[in-house]
Design an enzyme around this catalytic site. Sequence first.
Site, mmCIF file in Angstrom:
data_model
loop_
_atom_site.group_PDB
_atom_site.id
_atom_site.type_symbol
_atom_site.label_atom_id
_atom_site.label_comp_id
_atom_site.label_asym_id
_atom_site.label_seq_id
_atom_site.Cartn_x
_atom_site.Cartn_y
_atom_site.Cartn_z
ATOM 1 N N HIS A 10 0.816 -1.233 -0.028
ATOM 2 C CA HIS A 10 0.097 -0.193 -0.082
ATOM 3 C C HIS A 10 0.878 1.366 -0.232
ATOM 4 C CE1 HIS A 10 -3.739 2.154 0.916
ATOM 5 N NE2 HIS A 10 -2.752 3.207 1.321
ATOM 6 N N CYS A 11 0.811 1.997 -1.108
ATOM 7 C CA CYS A 11 1.570 3.318 -1.337
ATOM 8 C C CYS A 11 0.966 4.351 -0.413
ATOM 9 C CB CYS A 11 2.003 3.409 -2.583
ATOM 10 S SG CYS A 11 2.976 4.912 -2.925
ATOM 11 N N VAL A 12 1.534 4.643 0.704
ATOM 12 C CA VAL A 12 1.050 5.793 1.446
ATOM 13 C C VAL A 12 1.278 7.221 0.691
ATOM 14 C CG1 VAL A 12 1.510 4.914 3.714
ATOM 15 C CG2 VAL A 12 3.303 6.330 2.588
ATOM 16 N N GLY A 65 -2.099 6.839 -1.612
ATOM 17 C CA GLY A 65 -3.015 6.535 -1.134
ATOM 18 C C GLY A 65 -3.712 5.361 -1.449
#
Length: 285
Positions: free
Chosen positions: A125-127, A130
Amino acid sequence: MVGAAAQALWRHLPLALNTALVFSVTAEVSYLVLLAAPLEPSQKESAWSGAWKAAHLCAQYFMLGSITWNASLFLKTSPSIRGVFFSGDFVGQGWRYCYTCETHTPPRCSHCYDCKVCVLRRDHHCVFFGQCVGFRNYRYFLSCLLFMWSGLLYAVVMNAEVFIIILKEGVTFHSVALLLLPWIMLVTGQVTAQAFAFAFIADTCVVGFLLVSAFLFFHVGLMVRGQTTREWYSSRRPYSLGPLANIRECLGVRWYVCWLCPLIPSALPGDGISFKVTGPLEPMQ
């Protein structure tokens, strides 16, 4: 209701900050090219000056357009299982049951508690965006990283003169503090707002370049090895088909040109559900 709005705002805050930084760096480099370009006095009034600036601006805005275009397609392309039909005939080795989504999920698929859904060939999950990086949007994620890396490298080179100007009187407390602690220098009134802006953006370019370099080279290595980040943690390579085939699995049939422009069609050879097993599924000892 308020809690949901606050959660949505918090989720999109990193994306907003990154967007602001990208456009700030672009504006600062444009200023360097147009108004403070490091040309010799004899070149400033020549025709070469205009051609030099035009070439730099074209390269700069090509990279900016590629970053924003790939980022937009990455966000629009959902990697989740929504809308995907799983036939019971395919359920077998490597499949799991997700009690949250209440469905069987294929190999390399896992649930993301931030996206609240299972993701096909989930990498992480790429913060910063998002959203999860998965089977359908991995190409746009890598292309965005590539152009961010090249853009930041270009910005670092263009900001070299900023560092030279700051250090022209030697390595003093004032110059080192301006490079390392520009906010404190601004608040205490030691530098002008313009000097702070140049120092802050130049520092951001260097730090950003180092971070993006680490992300890019790590994910290129994963792609060549046929791994996801989750599989890298457990030292597994059960789906590796060889370097070229692994690249083709991630970028599609036109892997050799699709990174140049996000509009170039490059169909993925698989479906994100079934994968050819070439090694042990259990973690290596």
